[in-house]
Design an enzyme around this catalytic site. Structure first.
Site, PDB file in Angstrom:
ATOM      1  N   ASP A  66      73.819  54.113  57.139  1.00 24.48           N
ATOM      2  CA  ASP A  66      72.785  53.082  57.167  1.00 24.48           C
ATOM      3  C   ASP A  66      71.413  53.683  56.854  1.00 24.48           C
ATOM      4  OD1 ASP A  66      72.251  50.243  58.019  1.00 24.48           O
ATOM      5  OD2 ASP A  66      70.931  51.240  59.451  1.00 24.48           O
TER       6      ASP A  66
ATOM      7  N   GLU B 194      73.856  53.925  52.062  1.00 27.68           N
ATOM      8  CA  GLU B 194      73.137  52.659  51.893  1.00 27.68           C
ATOM      9  C   GLU B 194      71.684  53.039  51.646  1.00 27.68           C
ATOM     10  OE1 GLU B 194      71.209  48.767  53.759  1.00 27.68           O
ATOM     11  OE2 GLU B 194      71.036  50.747  54.619  1.00 27.68           O
TER      12      GLU B 194
HETATM   13  C1  NOJ Z   1      70.786  48.064  56.923  1.00 24.78           C
HETATM   14  C2  NOJ Z   1      71.839  47.210  57.538  1.00 24.78           C
HETATM   15  O1  NOJ Z   1      72.785  46.861  56.562  1.00 24.78           O
HETATM   16  C3  NOJ Z   1      71.130  46.023  58.144  1.00 24.78           C
HETATM   17  O2  NOJ Z   1      72.019  45.020  58.532  1.00 24.78           O
HETATM   18  C4  NOJ Z   1      70.281  46.504  59.280  1.00 24.78           C
HETATM   19  O3  NOJ Z   1      69.546  45.428  59.812  1.00 24.78           O
HETATM   20  C5  NOJ Z   1      69.316  47.581  58.819  1.00 24.78           C
HETATM   21  N1  NOJ Z   1      69.932  48.559  57.966  1.00 24.78           N
HETATM   22  C6  NOJ Z   1      68.742  48.320  59.999  1.00 24.78           C
HETATM   23  O4  NOJ Z   1      69.737  49.118  60.586  1.00 24.78           O
END
Ligand code: NOJ
Length: 559
Positions: A222, A283
Site C-alpha cells: 500500500d 501500489e
Molecule cells: C491505498 C488503498 O488502496 C486505499 O484504500 C487506502 O485508503 C489508502 N491507500 C491509505 O492506506
C-alpha cells in the site's frame, strides 16, 4: 508454516523469466464485501474459504486480499493496529491458515496487503508515542513535529491529506496541554511512520516474515510511493492540473522520494530467501510509466499496478499508446506489465467508461454528481475493455464483482456512507463506497447470498438480483460467462506470456493485434467494423452479420 515440496502448488523457484506472477490473473478480494459467513453484514475469511471453488471455476491464478489484519476500520482496514493478527471481524489466524491451505489445494496463490506507510492510531506504538514526551524514542517511530507560530498552533507545514483537510493533527500531551503535531497523509487515524528510523524497518521485516512463514505468495504494498518524505518536510502546494499526484513525483516531497528504493531492495532480498517465487506488487500512484518502472527494477518489487492503463479512456489511439509504452517501459527493466481496470479505490469500470464529466480519482460519484454514466453503454464498454485487457501479455488484476458487470452504486444515502473521504471533505467528495458494496451471489437469497441474515454493511441495490452469480452462471451471454471464457482461453493459449503484434487497416477507432494464436479486435468507434477470418472464441457482445459493432471486442482464433 513454510511451504514445502509437498505443497500442492509447485513452490520451487521457477526458471528466471517464467515466475508465476509474470502472467498471472490476480483477483482482488475486498474481504468486507465478498462473502459473510457470520451474518454480521461484513465479509470474513471463512466466507472467502467457502467461495474458493467458485473462484477456481472462474479461472483465476491468485487472490489479493485487501487488509483483514487487526484494525479499528476507520479506513476499512487500511488503518492497521496489529500487523500480525486477524481482526475478529474477519475471523482468526486459524481461519487464515485454513483459507490459505484450501486455496493452495486449488492451485490458487494468496497475496496479502501490507500497509507500511502508516498504522492505525490504535497501534501500540502510536499509543506509546502519545504517552511519551516530545523527542522520545517512541515519538521517533512516527513524524511528530512542533507547530509553527508563537503558540505552536500552526501545523508544521502546509501538506494536505489525500482524503481532504490538513495532513497534521495536534495532540494533547500527557500533562493536558496542547502539544506536538503528527503527520498523516490519509485520515487522522492513520499516522505516518518515519521510515528513516531503523526500528521501523526492523519491525516491518518481522511483519513480512510473519506472513511469509505462514505461506503467503506475496504482498500488495500500500502507498509504496509514500514511505520516505523529503528532508525538512518542506511546504508544497499541489498543482490541481497535475492529476492525483498533484505534481511531478520528483518535486512532491511526500511521493516518490528516492529513499524508498533501498527499502524495496531490502524486501526483495528478504522475500528471495523463501522458496516459491513470492512476489511484491507496488501500489504506487506516480505520474508516468517511466517513473513507475523504477519500482520494478530487477532487485526491487516484482510488479506494480499499471494505473496509467486504468486511467486511459475508451479511446483507440490512447489505448494503443498506453499498451505499447507499458510493454516497452516495463520490459526494459525486465518486469511484466500489469493491467487493471477496477479496484476498491476507483469508480467501477462498468460505470467509469461511460462517465460524461471529469471525475478525479477518489472523488467517487453520487446522486448529485455531474455527468453520470449511461448504464448500458458503461457495461458494453466494460465488457469490451476486459476482453481487450485479458488478451494482453503480462499479469492482469480483476476486482471482485467486475466479473458480474457490477456498476458503481451511485444512489447511496448520505447516512450510509463510510469512506473517510466523505467525512473529511464535508460531503464534497462522495469517495469510494460506491465500488465497495457487498457483491451478489444468489438472486433470491437475503443480501443476495452475501450473508445469511440479509445484513450488509453497505446497502445493495434492488437491481442486483439480476446480476447475482447464480443467475449469470446459467446465462451463456452473461458477463460472468464472458469472463470464464476469456480466462480459460487466456490460460489454454498462454496469452499471458505472449506478445502484442499490432494489426493495421481497421481504421483509427479500432485496436487490433495478434497475440500468439489469436487476433483481438476492439471497436472504440461508432461504426461497425468488418472482421477478418477466424473462429470467434470470445466476444464481448453480439456480432450481427459478421461486423463488429461499436463498443465491442472479439477474440478470433486460427483454430
Ligand atoms: C491505498 C488503498 O488502496 C486505499 O484504500 C487506502 O485508503 C489508502 N491507500 C491509505 O492506506
Amino acid at each position: 508454516m513454510t511451504l514445502t515440496e509437498t505443497d500442492p502448488l509447485d513452490t520451487r523457484l521457477a526458471a528466471p523469466g517464467s515466475e508465476w506472477w509474470r502472467t498471472a490473473v490476480i483477483y482482488q478480494i475486498y474481504p468486507r464485501s465478498f462473502s459473510d459467513s457470520s451474518g454480521d453484514g461484513v465479509g470474513d475469511l471463512p466466507g472467502i474459504t467457502s467461495r474458493l471453488d467458485d473462484l477456481a471455476e472462474l479461472g483465476v491464478d491468485a487472490l489479493w486480499l485487501s487488509p483483514f489484519q487487526r484494525s479499528p476500520q476507520k479506513d476499512a482496514g487500511y488503518d492497521v493496529s496489529d500487523y500480525c493478527d486477524v481482526d475478529p471481524l474477519f475471523g482468526t489466524l486459524a481461519d487464515f491458515d485454513e483459507m490459505l491451505a484450501q486455496a493452495h489445494e486449488r492451485s490458487i496463490r494468496i497475496i496479502v496487503d501490507l500497509v507500511p506507510n502508516h498504522s492505525s492510531d490504535q497501534h501500540a506504538w502510536f499509543q506509546e508515542a502519545l504517552a511519551a514526551a516530545p523527542g522520545s524514542r517512541e515519538r521517533a517511530r512516527y513524524l511528530f513535529r512542533d507547530g509553527k507560530g508563537l503558540d505552536g498552533d500552526v501545523p508544521p507545514n502546509n501538506w494536505e491529506s489525500v482524503f481532504g483537510g490538513p495532513a497534521w493533527t495536534r495532540v494533547i500531551e500527557a500533562d493536558g496541554t496542547l502539544g506536538q503535531w503528527y503527520l498523516h497523509l490519509f485520515d487522522s487515524s492513520q499516522p505516518d511512520f518515519d521510515w528513516s528510523n531503523e526500528e521501523v524497518r526492523t519491525e516491518f521485516r518481522r511483519v513480512l516474515r510473519f506472513w511469509l512463514d505462514r505461506g503467503v505468495d506475496g504482498f500488495r504494498v500500500d502507498v509504496a510511493h509514500g514511505l520516505m518524505k523529503a528532508d525538512g518536510l518542506p511546504d508544497f502546494t499541489p498543482d490541481p492540473e497535475a492529476g492525483s499526484m498533484g505534481g511531478d513525483a520528483d518535486d512532491v516531497p511526500y511521493w516518490g522520494q528516492d529513499g524508498v528504493h533501498e527499502i524495496y531492495r531490502d524486501w526483495h532480498r528478504l522475500v528471495a530467501e523463501y522458496s516459491g517465487d513470492r512476489a511484491l506488487c507496488a501500489e504506487a500512484w506516480l505520474p508516468s510509466a517511466e517513473k513507475t518502472a523504477r519500482w520494478v527494477r530487477p532487485d526491487e518489487m516484482h510488479q506494480a499496478f499499471n494505473f496509467a492503463y486504468l486511467e486511459t479512456p475508451w479511446d483507440a489511439a490512447a489505448l494503443r499508446t498506453v499498451v505499447t509504452d507499458s510493454l516497452r517501459i516495463y520490459g526494459a527493466v525486465g518486469a511484466p506489465s500489469t493491467w487493471v481496470l477496477s479496484n476498491h479505490d476507483v469508480v467501477r469500470h462498468a460505470s467509469r467508461l461511460a462517465l460524461t464529466a471529469e471525475n478525479p480519482q477518489g472523488h467517487g460519484i453520487g446522486p448529485t454528481s455531474p455527468g453520470k454514466p449511461v448504464p448500458d453503454l458503461g457495461l458494453r464498454r466494460a465488457r469490451a475493455a476486459t476482453t481487450l485487457m485479458l488478451a494482453l501479455p503480462g499479469s492482469a488484476y480483476l476486482y471482485q464483482g467486475e466479473e458480474l458487470g457490477l456498476p458503481e452504486v451511485i444512489e447511496l444515502d448520505d447516512d450510509a456512507r463510510q469512506d473517510p473521504t466523505w467525512f473529511r471533505t464535508g460531503g464534497e467528495r462522495y469517495g469510494r463506497d460506491g465500488c465497495r458494496v457487498p457483491i451478489p451471489w444468489s438472486s433470491d437469497a437475503p443480501a443476495y447470498g452475501f450473508s445469511s441474515t440479509g445484513a450488509s454493511w453497505l446497502p445493495q441495490p434492488a437491481e442486483w438480483a439480476t446480476l447475482a452469480r447464480d443467475a449469470q452462471l446459467v446465462d451463456g451471454a452473461s458477463t460472468l460467462s464472458l469472463y470464464r471464457t476469456l480466462l480459460a482461453a487466456r490460460r489454454a493459449r498462454g496469452l499471458g506470456s505472449g506478445d502484442v503484434e499490432w494489426l493495421e487497416g481497421f481504421g483509427d477507432d479500432v485496436i487490433a493485434f495478434r497475440n500468439g494464436t489469436i487476433t483481438v479486435v476492439a471497436n472504440a468507434g461508432d461504426a461497425p467494423v468488418a472482421l477478418p477470418d477466424g473462429i470467434v472464441i470470445a466476444s464481448s457482445g453480439p456480432i450481427p452479420g459478421g461486423a463488429l459493432p461499436a463498443d465491442t471486442a472479439v477474440w478470433l482464433a486460427d483454430y
